[in-house]
Design an enzyme around this catalytic site. Structure first.
Site, PDB file in Angstrom:
ATOM      1  N   LYS A  49       0.864  -1.183   0.000  1.00  0.00           N
ATOM      2  CA  LYS A  49       0.000   0.000   0.000  1.00  0.00           C
ATOM      3  C   LYS A  49       0.901   1.234   0.000  1.00  0.00           C
ATOM      4  CE  LYS A  49      -3.697   2.562   0.684  1.00  0.00           C
ATOM      5  NZ  LYS A  49      -4.565   2.836  -0.463  1.00  0.00           N
ATOM      6  N   LEU A  77      -5.191   6.976   1.874  1.00  0.00           N
ATOM      7  CA  LEU A  77      -3.871   6.432   2.215  1.00  0.00           C
ATOM      8  C   LEU A  77      -3.774   5.851   3.630  1.00  0.00           C
ATOM      9  CD1 LEU A  77      -1.603   9.191   0.571  1.00  0.00           C
ATOM     10  CD2 LEU A  77      -2.147   6.925  -0.341  1.00  0.00           C
ATOM     11  N   ASN A 131       4.188   7.155  -5.841  1.00  0.00           N
ATOM     12  CA  ASN A 131       2.806   7.441  -6.236  1.00  0.00           C
ATOM     13  C   ASN A 131       2.613   8.956  -6.348  1.00  0.00           C
ATOM     14  OD1 ASN A 131       0.063   7.693  -6.472  1.00  0.00           O
ATOM     15  ND2 ASN A 131      -0.456   6.457  -4.680  1.00  0.00           N
ATOM     16  N   CYS A 134      -2.315  10.071  -6.139  1.00  0.00           N
ATOM     17  CA  CYS A 134      -3.450   9.758  -5.248  1.00  0.00           C
ATOM     18  C   CYS A 134      -4.465  10.909  -5.273  1.00  0.00           C
ATOM     19  CB  CYS A 134      -2.965   9.531  -3.822  1.00  0.00           C
ATOM     20  SG  CYS A 134      -4.360   9.272  -2.693  1.00  0.00           S
ATOM     21  N   LYS A 168       3.897   6.076 -10.310  1.00  0.00           N
ATOM     22  CA  LYS A 168       2.496   5.732 -10.577  1.00  0.00           C
ATOM     23  C   LYS A 168       1.786   6.976 -11.083  1.00  0.00           C
ATOM     24  CE  LYS A 168      -1.461   3.120  -9.119  1.00  0.00           C
ATOM     25  NZ  LYS A 168      -1.987   2.216  -8.113  1.00  0.00           N
ATOM     26  N   SER A 198      -6.444   5.275 -10.288  1.00  0.00           N
ATOM     27  CA  SER A 198      -7.880   5.440 -10.552  1.00  0.00           C
ATOM     28  C   SER A 198      -8.141   6.760 -11.274  1.00  0.00           C
ATOM     29  CB  SER A 198      -8.646   5.415  -9.225  1.00  0.00           C
ATOM     30  OG  SER A 198      -8.148   6.431  -8.374  1.00  0.00           O
ATOM     31  N   GLY A 254      -8.753  -2.061 -14.779  1.00  0.00           N
ATOM     32  CA  GLY A 254      -9.803  -2.832 -15.424  1.00  0.00           C
ATOM     33  C   GLY A 254      -9.445  -4.269 -15.735  1.00  0.00           C
TER      34      GLY A 254
HETATM   35  C1  SIN Z   1      -6.096   5.895  -1.345  1.00  0.00           C
HETATM   36  O1  SIN Z   1      -5.531   5.361  -0.373  1.00  0.00           O
HETATM   37  O2  SIN Z   1      -6.845   6.863  -1.204  1.00  0.00           O
HETATM   38  C2  SIN Z   1      -5.850   5.371  -2.717  1.00  0.00           C
HETATM   39  C3  SIN Z   1      -4.462   5.592  -3.118  1.00  0.00           C
HETATM   40  C4  SIN Z   1      -4.323   6.069  -4.515  1.00  0.00           C
HETATM   41  O3  SIN Z   1      -5.298   6.124  -5.273  1.00  0.00           O
HETATM   42  O4  SIN Z   1      -3.214   6.429  -4.895  1.00  0.00           O
END
Ligand code: SIN
Length: 315
Positions: A49, A77, A131, A134, A168, A198, A254
């Site tokens: 994560k 997160l 990342n 987010c 990412k 996403s 997907g």
């Molecule tokens: C989240 O923990 O809110 C999702 C993490 C992400 O979309 O990078």
């Protein structure tokens, strides 16, 4: 039953994976138990994560919802803090014969630089996925939509990082943006990109209740699953065309069956992450989708990924 004559092995960023399929940084990869389950499964790698400097509880619930078409989340997160993921790295490496990647998502550049410097001293961390996309921390923008800021971040990050580094990315929707972002990434020591996070700030509605389905941010959240496959495929395809050949493209978006994985690889993906479907199905998705992908390859006479990777036909 996996077909041993048909290889799903892949390599990127100096890492070797027995299977190109592994988990997205998202569902069920927060706790030691989650990561052990991924280790024991057919997943080709173990990805954590996204972590922050300190442990986080994340956003208030309900913060995840799914229907047949996909998911919406605003997790915010929740994670155990970067130290935890660094401290378990030696055990994970000795227990499981697969790469261990840590996703890092600091709430500031300073935090990212600190975490990267620390994790760089840990030889049991195979690679970092930074990342930059987010959408769910209130008040914090998605860095990767701010190209000037991306240049600044990559300039500073690549000063402290010597490990294989991935980024990412969020989905992009305009050819000019693909070109601008790829040109930036091509200037830096980046080993891979993950396309895509996403689609940020979507809205799913429960008509019966006439209400949003998740609590944070007035119901706005990141969209995953079937809803985003065409966008994810386009991002994989375009970044594969535009990035330096030594930068791997990891697909995410997907993937719920072998056909979806096949399509991403046809677009040029070196590996394929599974998010929403992993949330639904648990770790059995990795062997099921592997078997389905091998079936498709067998029917087409392909023995390895390079037989069709990136070979999407255009008219
Ligand atoms: C989240 O923990 O809110 C999702 C993490 C992400 O979309 O990078």
């Amino acid at each position: 039953m996996n077909d041993t004559n048909i290889s799903l092995a892949t390599a990127f960023a100096g890492l070797e994976l027995h299977s190109c399929l592994y988990n997205a940084s998202g569902p069920w990869c927060t706790t030691r138990e989650d990561l052990d389950s991924i280790g024991k499964s057919s997943s080709g790698a173990i990805l954590t994560k996204s972590c922050t400097l300190e442990e986080r509880a994340g956003n208030p619930s309900p913060r995840y919802y799914e229907n047949q078409l996909g998911s919406i989340n605003s997790m915010g997160l929740p994670n155990k803090g970067y130290k935890f993921y660094g401290e378990i790295a030696a055990d994970i490496q000795s227990d499981f014969d697969k790469p261990y990647l840590i996703s890092v998502s600091g709430l500031s550049l300073k935090n990212n630089l600190y975490m990267l410097a620390e994790l760089n001293g840990n030889s049991n961390v195979s690679a970092i996925e930074l990342n930059l996309s987010c959408p769910n921390v209130p008040g914090k923008p998605q860095t990767a939509y701010d190209f000037k800021q991306v240049v600044h971040v990559l300039t500073e990050v690549t000063k402290v990082n010597a490990k294989p580094l991935g980024i990412k990315l969020p989905p992009y929707f305009d050819i000019i943006h693909f070109e601008e972002m790829a040109a930036i990434i091509n200037e830096f020591e980046v080993s891979f990109v993950t396309c895509v996070n996403s689609i940020g700030n979507g809205l799913v509605i429960d008509v019966e209740k006439e209400a949003v389905v998740i609590r944070p941010k007035g119901g706005f959240g990141g969209i995953g699953g079937d809803y985003i496959k065409p966008t994810a495929l386009a991002n994989v395809r375009k970044f594969r065309e535009l990035l330096r050949k030594d930068i791997a493209v990891i697909a995410c978006g997907g993937v719920k069956n072998g056909v979806d994985a096949f399509e991403h690889i046809l677009c040029g993906a070196d590996a394929v992450q599974i998010g929403t479907q992993y949330h639904r199905e648990g770790t059995s998705c990795f062997s099921r989708i592997a078997a389905e992908l091998q079936d498709i390859m067998k029917n087409k006479g392909y023995a390895k990924l390079s037989d069709f990777k990136g070979k999407l036909i255009q008219y």
